[in-house]
Design a protein around this motif. Structure first.
Motif, PDB file in Angstrom:
ATOM      1  N   SER A   7      -4.965   0.511  -6.785  1.00  0.00           N
ATOM      2  CA  SER A   7      -6.336   0.992  -6.956  1.00  0.00           C
ATOM      3  C   SER A   7      -6.365   2.512  -7.089  1.00  0.00           C
ATOM      4  CB  SER A   7      -7.195   0.573  -5.759  1.00  0.00           C
ATOM      5  OG  SER A   7      -6.772   1.255  -4.585  1.00  0.00           O
ATOM      6  N   LYS A   8      -7.509   3.042  -7.451  1.00  0.00           N
ATOM      7  CA  LYS A   8      -7.676   4.486  -7.573  1.00  0.00           C
ATOM      8  C   LYS A   8      -7.441   5.183  -6.236  1.00  0.00           C
ATOM      9  CE  LYS A   8      -9.080   6.163 -10.928  1.00  0.00           C
ATOM     10  NZ  LYS A   8      -8.336   6.669 -12.101  1.00  0.00           N
ATOM     11  N   TYR A   9      -7.740   4.472  -5.152  1.00  0.00           N
ATOM     12  CA  TYR A   9      -7.544   5.037  -3.814  1.00  0.00           C
ATOM     13  C   TYR A   9      -6.090   5.429  -3.572  1.00  0.00           C
ATOM     14  CZ  TYR A   9     -11.910   2.406  -3.091  1.00  0.00           C
ATOM     15  OH  TYR A   9     -13.169   1.885  -3.213  1.00  0.00           O
ATOM     16  N   LEU A  10      -5.155   4.748  -4.238  1.00  0.00           N
ATOM     17  CA  LEU A  10      -3.728   4.962  -3.996  1.00  0.00           C
ATOM     18  C   LEU A  10      -3.107   5.923  -5.003  1.00  0.00           C
ATOM     19  CD1 LEU A  10      -2.578   1.335  -3.104  1.00  0.00           C
ATOM     20  CD2 LEU A  10      -3.622   3.077  -1.654  1.00  0.00           C
ATOM     21  N   GLY A  11      -3.935   6.592  -5.793  1.00  0.00           N
ATOM     22  CA  GLY A  11      -3.417   7.576  -6.727  1.00  0.00           C
ATOM     23  C   GLY A  11      -3.034   7.030  -8.079  1.00  0.00           C
ATOM     24  N   THR A  12      -3.549   5.874  -8.442  1.00  0.00           N
ATOM     25  CA  THR A  12      -3.274   5.333  -9.771  1.00  0.00           C
ATOM     26  C   THR A  12      -3.935   6.225 -10.818  1.00  0.00           C
ATOM     27  OG1 THR A  12      -3.066   3.090  -8.937  1.00  0.00           O
ATOM     28  CG2 THR A  12      -3.566   3.320 -11.277  1.00  0.00           C
ATOM     29  N   ASP A  13      -3.219   6.487 -11.916  1.00  0.00           N
ATOM     30  CA  ASP A  13      -3.685   7.455 -12.911  1.00  0.00           C
ATOM     31  C   ASP A  13      -4.826   6.920 -13.760  1.00  0.00           C
ATOM     32  OD1 ASP A  13      -1.538   9.600 -12.542  1.00  0.00           O
ATOM     33  OD2 ASP A  13      -0.328   7.808 -12.865  1.00  0.00           O
ATOM     34  N   ILE A  14      -4.661   5.712 -14.277  1.00  0.00           N
ATOM     35  CA  ILE A  14      -5.676   5.126 -15.158  1.00  0.00           C
ATOM     36  C   ILE A  14      -5.986   3.715 -14.682  1.00  0.00           C
ATOM     37  CG2 ILE A  14      -6.304   4.515 -17.508  1.00  0.00           C
ATOM     38  CD1 ILE A  14      -5.862   7.465 -17.252  1.00  0.00           C
ATOM     39  N   VAL A  63       5.683   7.720 -10.326  1.00  0.00           N
ATOM     40  CA  VAL A  63       5.724   7.396 -11.752  1.00  0.00           C
ATOM     41  C   VAL A  63       4.301   7.173 -12.278  1.00  0.00           C
ATOM     42  CG1 VAL A  63       8.041   6.416 -11.689  1.00  0.00           C
ATOM     43  CG2 VAL A  63       6.059   4.955 -11.207  1.00  0.00           C
ATOM     44  N   PRO A  64       4.115   7.234 -13.605  1.00  0.00           N
ATOM     45  CA  PRO A  64       2.797   6.914 -14.169  1.00  0.00           C
ATOM     46  C   PRO A  64       2.360   5.511 -13.753  1.00  0.00           C
ATOM     47  CG  PRO A  64       4.181   7.955 -15.817  1.00  0.00           C
ATOM     48  CD  PRO A  64       5.065   7.696 -14.640  1.00  0.00           C
ATOM     49  N   LYS A  65       1.070   5.371 -13.416  1.00  0.00           N
ATOM     50  CA  LYS A  65       0.550   4.089 -12.941  1.00  0.00           C
ATOM     51  C   LYS A  65      -0.737   3.757 -13.688  1.00  0.00           C
ATOM     52  CE  LYS A  65       0.856   5.791  -8.749  1.00  0.00           C
ATOM     53  NZ  LYS A  65       0.826   6.005  -7.279  1.00  0.00           N
ATOM     54  N   VAL A  66      -0.754   2.568 -14.268  1.00  0.00           N
ATOM     55  CA  VAL A  66      -1.925   2.069 -14.989  1.00  0.00           C
ATOM     56  C   VAL A  66      -2.250   0.688 -14.444  1.00  0.00           C
ATOM     57  CG1 VAL A  66      -2.880   1.416 -17.241  1.00  0.00           C
ATOM     58  CG2 VAL A  66      -1.247   3.320 -17.073  1.00  0.00           C
ATOM     59  N   SER A  67      -3.517   0.400 -14.222  1.00  0.00           N
ATOM     60  CA  SER A  67      -3.876  -0.936 -13.749  1.00  0.00           C
ATOM     61  C   SER A  67      -5.025  -1.504 -14.577  1.00  0.00           C
ATOM     62  CB  SER A  67      -4.261  -0.921 -12.263  1.00  0.00           C
ATOM     63  OG  SER A  67      -5.596  -0.498 -12.092  1.00  0.00           O
ATOM     64  N   VAL A  68      -5.054  -2.838 -14.639  1.00  0.00           N
ATOM     65  CA  VAL A  68      -6.120  -3.560 -15.337  1.00  0.00           C
ATOM     66  C   VAL A  68      -6.614  -4.671 -14.416  1.00  0.00           C
ATOM     67  CG1 VAL A  68      -6.748  -4.905 -17.375  1.00  0.00           C
ATOM     68  CG2 VAL A  68      -4.984  -3.129 -17.561  1.00  0.00           C
ATOM     69  N   VAL A  69      -7.882  -4.610 -14.037  1.00  0.00           N
ATOM     70  CA  VAL A  69      -8.475  -5.686 -13.244  1.00  0.00           C
ATOM     71  C   VAL A  69      -9.034  -6.711 -14.225  1.00  0.00           C
ATOM     72  CG1 VAL A  69     -10.197  -6.334 -11.527  1.00  0.00           C
ATOM     73  CG2 VAL A  69      -9.063  -4.112 -11.374  1.00  0.00           C
ATOM     74  N   THR A  70      -8.470  -7.897 -14.203  1.00  0.00           N
ATOM     75  CA  THR A  70      -8.900  -8.930 -15.141  1.00  0.00           C
ATOM     76  C   THR A  70     -10.020  -9.799 -14.577  1.00  0.00           C
ATOM     77  OG1 THR A  70      -7.210 -10.482 -14.368  1.00  0.00           O
ATOM     78  CG2 THR A  70      -6.619  -9.017 -16.204  1.00  0.00           C
ATOM     79  N   ARG A  71      -9.979 -10.050 -13.256  1.00  0.00           N
ATOM     80  CA  ARG A  71     -11.068 -10.828 -12.644  1.00  0.00           C
ATOM     81  C   ARG A  71     -11.264 -10.392 -11.199  1.00  0.00           C
ATOM     82  NH1 ARG A  71     -11.350 -17.333 -13.150  1.00  0.00           N
ATOM     83  NH2 ARG A  71      -9.545 -17.197 -11.752  1.00  0.00           N
ATOM     84  N   LYS A  72     -10.813 -11.165 -10.239  1.00  0.00           N
ATOM     85  CA  LYS A  72     -11.150 -10.889  -8.844  1.00  0.00           C
ATOM     86  C   LYS A  72     -10.315  -9.746  -8.261  1.00  0.00           C
ATOM     87  CE  LYS A  72     -12.560 -15.669  -8.055  1.00  0.00           C
ATOM     88  NZ  LYS A  72     -12.260 -16.942  -7.398  1.00  0.00           N
ATOM     89  N   LEU A  84       0.833  -1.193   0.000  1.00  0.00           N
ATOM     90  CA  LEU A  84       0.000   0.000   0.000  1.00  0.00           C
ATOM     91  C   LEU A  84       0.872   1.249   0.000  1.00  0.00           C
ATOM     92  CD1 LEU A  84      -3.205   0.433   2.083  1.00  0.00           C
ATOM     93  CD2 LEU A  84      -1.522   2.261   2.020  1.00  0.00           C
ATOM     94  N   PHE A  85       1.878   1.263   0.864  1.00  0.00           N
ATOM     95  CA  PHE A  85       2.767   2.426   0.963  1.00  0.00           C
ATOM     96  C   PHE A  85       3.542   2.620  -0.331  1.00  0.00           C
ATOM     97  CE2 PHE A  85       6.876   4.334   1.969  1.00  0.00           C
ATOM     98  CZ  PHE A  85       6.482   5.507   2.592  1.00  0.00           C
ATOM     99  N   ALA A  86       4.062   1.530  -0.893  1.00  0.00           N
ATOM    100  CA  ALA A  86       4.891   1.632  -2.096  1.00  0.00           C
ATOM    101  C   ALA A  86       4.110   2.229  -3.256  1.00  0.00           C
ATOM    102  CB  ALA A  86       5.438   0.259  -2.476  1.00  0.00           C
ATOM    103  N   TYR A  87       2.899   1.729  -3.487  1.00  0.00           N
ATOM    104  CA  TYR A  87       2.078   2.268  -4.577  1.00  0.00           C
ATOM    105  C   TYR A  87       1.681   3.715  -4.294  1.00  0.00           C
ATOM    106  CZ  TYR A  87       1.204  -1.827  -7.566  1.00  0.00           C
ATOM    107  OH  TYR A  87       1.320  -2.851  -8.469  1.00  0.00           O
ATOM    108  N   SER A  88       1.346   4.025  -3.050  1.00  0.00           N
ATOM    109  CA  SER A  88       0.923   5.385  -2.704  1.00  0.00           C
ATOM    110  C   SER A  88       2.054   6.379  -2.906  1.00  0.00           C
ATOM    111  CB  SER A  88       0.463   5.442  -1.243  1.00  0.00           C
ATOM    112  OG  SER A  88      -0.637   4.616  -1.013  1.00  0.00           O
ATOM    113  N   GLU A  89       3.259   5.986  -2.555  1.00  0.00           N
ATOM    114  CA  GLU A  89       4.408   6.872  -2.625  1.00  0.00           C
ATOM    115  C   GLU A  89       4.956   7.019  -4.041  1.00  0.00           C
ATOM    116  OE1 GLU A  89       8.405   7.394   0.075  1.00  0.00           O
ATOM    117  OE2 GLU A  89       8.172   5.556  -1.053  1.00  0.00           O
ATOM    118  N   ALA A  90       4.726   6.045  -4.889  1.00  0.00           N
ATOM    119  CA  ALA A  90       5.305   6.060  -6.235  1.00  0.00           C
ATOM    120  C   ALA A  90       4.750   7.224  -7.058  1.00  0.00           C
ATOM    121  CB  ALA A  90       5.030   4.733  -6.937  1.00  0.00           C
TER     122      ALA A  90
END
Length: 298
Positions: free
Chosen positions: A208-215, A188-197, A180-186
């Motif tokens: 997640s979007k909660y952690l400041g992910t851009d897209i 750099v540009p961040k993109v995520s894709v939820v494929t299933r669960k 959680l901390f690593a993603y929040s602090e990063a």
């Protein structure tokens, strides 16, 4: 190229068991070649941008096979490695710590020549659940990529954190918090894709979007919720199940109702936690488009 693991001895132990080694080779000469290859993904120092390589792969290439990759049965496994290798520039995915905490996948890759760090779950190993070792593996990779200006592309399919006394006593909460901390602090540009669960805390910590992910994208097969249908039904409909003439039939009906109402990416998109629900086949061009749009993010 096949590797004779028996001849690798201690190296194999550190790749698979201790997690100390990221990559191994049979000969010193091969190690030097591999080191040069890895450095090709990285900038010369921590203030430069990662080097873009001219590649021979169409950025708008679609992958129709991805539309049938995720099984209709949510309990059936599939290979996230297949998804990753299909969407990155052909042949560019370099997996790190491949034998350690195999329920998580980390590595380097390219999208239209742009180097990125890749983080994912592997649903065919422990259903992609996050345990202590997977959390450490993910956290270290996120922080490494942030240090060397590599955008992060995350593929999410996790039913949660691994339960159990050994994990609790080993500090799964502490280790999960590192992710959680690593993603929040990063930065750099961040993109995520939820494929299933994408359930509960595992969903939150995985870019997640909660952690400041851009897209944030989701496939139509995505299930984004606090918990799975079984656990949710036990909590939400305990009284109805206790009073039902046929508890099993009622459970199945309620689980199906919960799945239809809540376990869809469209509910998450409507709430603003997902930017778009995309066709799996178009994952590559959508990721490339997103990375181009946010590549100069400060």
């Amino acid at each position: 190229e096949e590797t004779d693991f028996e001849s690798l001895g201690g190296a194999q132990v550190h790749l698979n068991l201790s997690g100390t080694a990221h990559l191994i080779t049979k000969k010193e000469e091969d190690a030097l070649v591999l080191a040069r290859y890895v450095l090709g993904y990285l900038p010369s120092n921590n203030i430069d941008n990662a080097p873009i390589k001219v590649i021979d792969d169409e950025p708008n290439r679609l992958a129709q096979d991805l539309n049938s990759l995720v099984p209709e049965d949510p309990g059936m496994p599939y290979s996230m490695h297949t998804a990753i290798e299909t969407v990155v520039d052909k042949g560019s995915f370099l997996e790190l710590q491949a034998g350690y905490a195999r329920n998580a996948i980390v590595g380097l890759g390219r999208f239209d020549g742009m180097p990125v760090g890749i983080i994912a779950q592997e649903p065919s190993v422990m259903a992609g659940v996050i345990d202590i070792d997977a959390a450490d593996k993910i956290c270290r990779t996120v922080r490494f990529c942030d240090a060397f200006n590599l955008p992060l592309v995350t593929f999410v399919d996790s039913p949660g954190f691994l339960p159990g006394v050994s994990q609790e006593h080993g500090g799964i909460i502490r280790h999960g918090a590192k992710v959680l901390f690593a993603y929040s602090e990063a930065n750099v540009p961040k993109v995520s894709v939820v494929t299933r669960k994408a359930y509960g805390g595992a969903y939150v910590v995985m870019s997640s979007k909660y952690l400041g992910t851009d897209i944030n994208y989701a496939w139509p097969s995505a299930e984004i919720a606090v918990m799975g249908p079984g656990g949710a039904t036990n909590i939400l409909y305990r009284k109805e199940l206790a009073e039902a003439e046929d508890p099993q039939a009622e459970r199945e009906r309620l689980e199906a109702e919960y799945r239809k109402r809540y376990l869809t990416p469209y509910a998450a998109a409507e709430a603003g936690y997902v930017d778009d629900v995309i066709e799996p086949a178009e994952t590559r061009p959508r990721i490339i488009k997103a990375l181009r749009a946010i590549q100069h993010k400060s």
